[in-house]
Design a protein around this motif. Structure first.
Motif: not given
Length: 72
Positions: A56-58, A63-69
């Motif tokens: 849904e969020k695409g 995106d996940f790598d950016d969130m983790l970093n």
């Protein structure tokens, strides 16, 4: 420290059925096997929900790598 009061005390029909079903002697191995079944079931439900939200969020791997970093 704040405490929350849980005023819900009724068991639902599924909970009652499970209590009746397991109201018998059970080995530790049997208990662990049942716990594994339940953990696997809820893990599957969680994975389905995560997949739904990701779609849904695409979200992409970036995106996940950016969130983790902490980049997001």
């Amino acid at each position: 420290m704040a405490t929350t009061q849980n005023t819900h005390i009724e068991l639902n029909p599924v909970q009652i059925s499970l209590l009746r079903l397991f109201n018998r002697p059970m080995s530790e191995d049997e208990a662990l096997a049942l716990k594994k079944v339940m953990v696997d079931h809820y893990s599957d439900l969680l994975n389905e929900e995560i997949t739904k939200v990701v779609n849904e969020k695409g979200y992409t791997q970036k995106d996940f790598d950016d969130m983790l970093n902490g980049d997001r």
